[in-house]
Design a protein around this motif. Structure first.
Motif, PDB file in Angstrom:
ATOM      1  N   THR A   1      24.550  30.818  60.254  1.00  0.00           N
ATOM      2  CA  THR A   1      25.058  32.183  60.086  1.00  0.00           C
ATOM      3  C   THR A   1      25.439  32.784  61.427  1.00  0.00           C
ATOM      4  O   THR A   1      26.504  33.405  61.578  1.00  0.00           O
ATOM      5  N   ILE A   2      24.581  32.606  62.425  1.00  0.00           N
ATOM      6  CA  ILE A   2      24.868  33.137  63.760  1.00  0.00           C
ATOM      7  C   ILE A   2      26.101  32.467  64.357  1.00  0.00           C
ATOM      8  O   ILE A   2      26.973  33.132  64.933  1.00  0.00           O
ATOM      9  N   LEU A   3      26.186  31.157  64.209  1.00  0.00           N
ATOM     10  CA  LEU A   3      27.343  30.436  64.757  1.00  0.00           C
ATOM     11  C   LEU A   3      28.637  30.849  64.066  1.00  0.00           C
ATOM     12  O   LEU A   3      29.674  31.034  64.716  1.00  0.00           O
TER      13      LEU A   3
ATOM     14  N   GLN B   1       5.310  35.623  56.042  1.00  0.00           N
ATOM     15  CA  GLN B   1       4.907  37.011  56.302  1.00  0.00           C
ATOM     16  C   GLN B   1       5.931  38.021  55.777  1.00  0.00           C
ATOM     17  O   GLN B   1       5.737  39.225  55.881  1.00  0.00           O
ATOM     18  N   GLY B   2       7.038  37.495  55.237  1.00  0.00           N
ATOM     19  CA  GLY B   2       8.077  38.376  54.723  1.00  0.00           C
ATOM     20  C   GLY B   2       9.120  38.778  55.741  1.00  0.00           C
ATOM     21  O   GLY B   2      10.002  39.588  55.448  1.00  0.00           O
ATOM     22  N   ASP B   3       9.027  38.226  56.948  1.00  0.00           N
ATOM     23  CA  ASP B   3      10.025  38.528  57.979  1.00  0.00           C
ATOM     24  C   ASP B   3      11.298  37.735  57.718  1.00  0.00           C
ATOM     25  O   ASP B   3      11.249  36.558  57.357  1.00  0.00           O
ATOM     26  N   ARG B   4      12.430  38.380  57.938  1.00  0.00           N
ATOM     27  CA  ARG B   4      13.724  37.773  57.643  1.00  0.00           C
ATOM     28  C   ARG B   4      14.433  37.376  58.935  1.00  0.00           C
ATOM     29  O   ARG B   4      14.544  38.159  59.865  1.00  0.00           O
TER      30      ARG B   4
ATOM     31  N   LYS C   1      25.987  36.187  54.443  1.00  0.00           N
ATOM     32  CA  LYS C   1      25.151  35.591  55.494  1.00  0.00           C
ATOM     33  C   LYS C   1      23.866  35.026  54.897  1.00  0.00           C
ATOM     34  O   LYS C   1      23.324  35.572  53.945  1.00  0.00           O
ATOM     35  N   GLN C   2      23.398  33.922  55.483  1.00  0.00           N
ATOM     36  CA  GLN C   2      22.179  33.268  54.998  1.00  0.00           C
ATOM     37  C   GLN C   2      20.995  33.647  55.882  1.00  0.00           C
ATOM     38  O   GLN C   2      21.096  33.663  57.106  1.00  0.00           O
ATOM     39  N   TYR C   3      19.876  33.945  55.229  1.00  0.00           N
ATOM     40  CA  TYR C   3      18.644  34.292  55.940  1.00  0.00           C
ATOM     41  C   TYR C   3      17.490  33.450  55.405  1.00  0.00           C
ATOM     42  O   TYR C   3      17.493  33.035  54.243  1.00  0.00           O
TER      43      TYR C   3
END
Length: 226
Positions: A37-39, A28-31, A21-23
């Motif tokens: 990826t969701i689709l 701020q370091g939030d992923r 999966k791609q993130y």
């Protein structure tokens, strides 16, 4: 090239992959999981079976070759369009020239370029994406998406989840750039086809609302089974 370029401030992001999966990781370091990826994770069973049957029909090696070549072609044409929209000089390679010849007339109707290949985040729904372009098409602000194909799609059904992707980008761009007065409720999808005029799919506000509802359902399903 567009006569009017007024770029919005861009968001920085790092790309990472985990378990296929791609993130996108923000400053701020939030992923955030990517839209694609969701689709992919919530793809309907019928769509999964259709893809499986196609790979069986053409063979694994040929399927991988087709997918790889299409990805490289898409990346190359996106880079060329990006340079064009930003007013940069660029030499069009022989490989993508047929696709450029197809899509270039449509780009002449693109103006008021605000974002090119930019990251957008939706903090409430927890997803992110990389938008091809935010600009005006024939005077109407919209999200733009560029695709390539060897033959015309001819119908919305052949676009598969692309309309949901556009709705997702609309929602994220509107949230990201709310303070800049951005409110986008139209989308443009253009398919470049060798030796043919590009196909144009134009989505009105009512279309975006419909696809946005479907997209929210897919996001809910994604987080539910994590």
């Amino acid at each position: 090239m567009p006569a009017n370029i007024q770029l919005l401030p861009s968001y920085r992001a790092k790309t990472m992959r985990e378990n296929g999966k791609q993130y996108y990781v923000d400053a701020q370091g939030d992923r955030f999981p990517s839209v694609t990826t969701i689709l992919n994770a919530t793809k309907p069973q019928a769509a999964r079976e259709a893809l499986f049957n196609w790979r069986q029909r053409v063979g694994t090696e040929e399927a991988n070759s087709i997918t790889t070549n299409a990805s490289r072609r898409g990346t190359s044409i996106h880079k060329h369009i990006q340079r064009y929209l930003l007013g940069e000089d660029a030499v069009c390679t022989e490989t993508i020239l047929p696709y450029w010849d197809s899509i270039e007339p449509v780009l002449q109707d693109i103006d008021e370029v605000k974002l090119v290949e930019g990251y957008v985040f939706h903090n409430n729904l927890r997803y992110a994406g990389r938008v091809d372009c935010v600009a005006s098409y024939q005077g109407i602000p919209c999200i733009c998406d560029w695709k390539t194909a060897d033959k015309p799609k001819k119908s919305l059904e052949r676009l598969y989840d692309a309309p949901l992707q556009l709705a997702a980008y609309c929602g994220a761009a509107n949230q990201c750039y709310q303070e800049h007065g951005i409110k986008i409720n139209h989308a443009l999808l253009v398919v470049a086809i060798p030796e043919l005029p590009a196909e144009i799919f134009w989505f009105q506000p009512e279309d975006i609302i419909n696809y946005w509802q479907q997209w929210q359902e897919r996001v809910t399903a994604f987080w539910k089974y994590r």
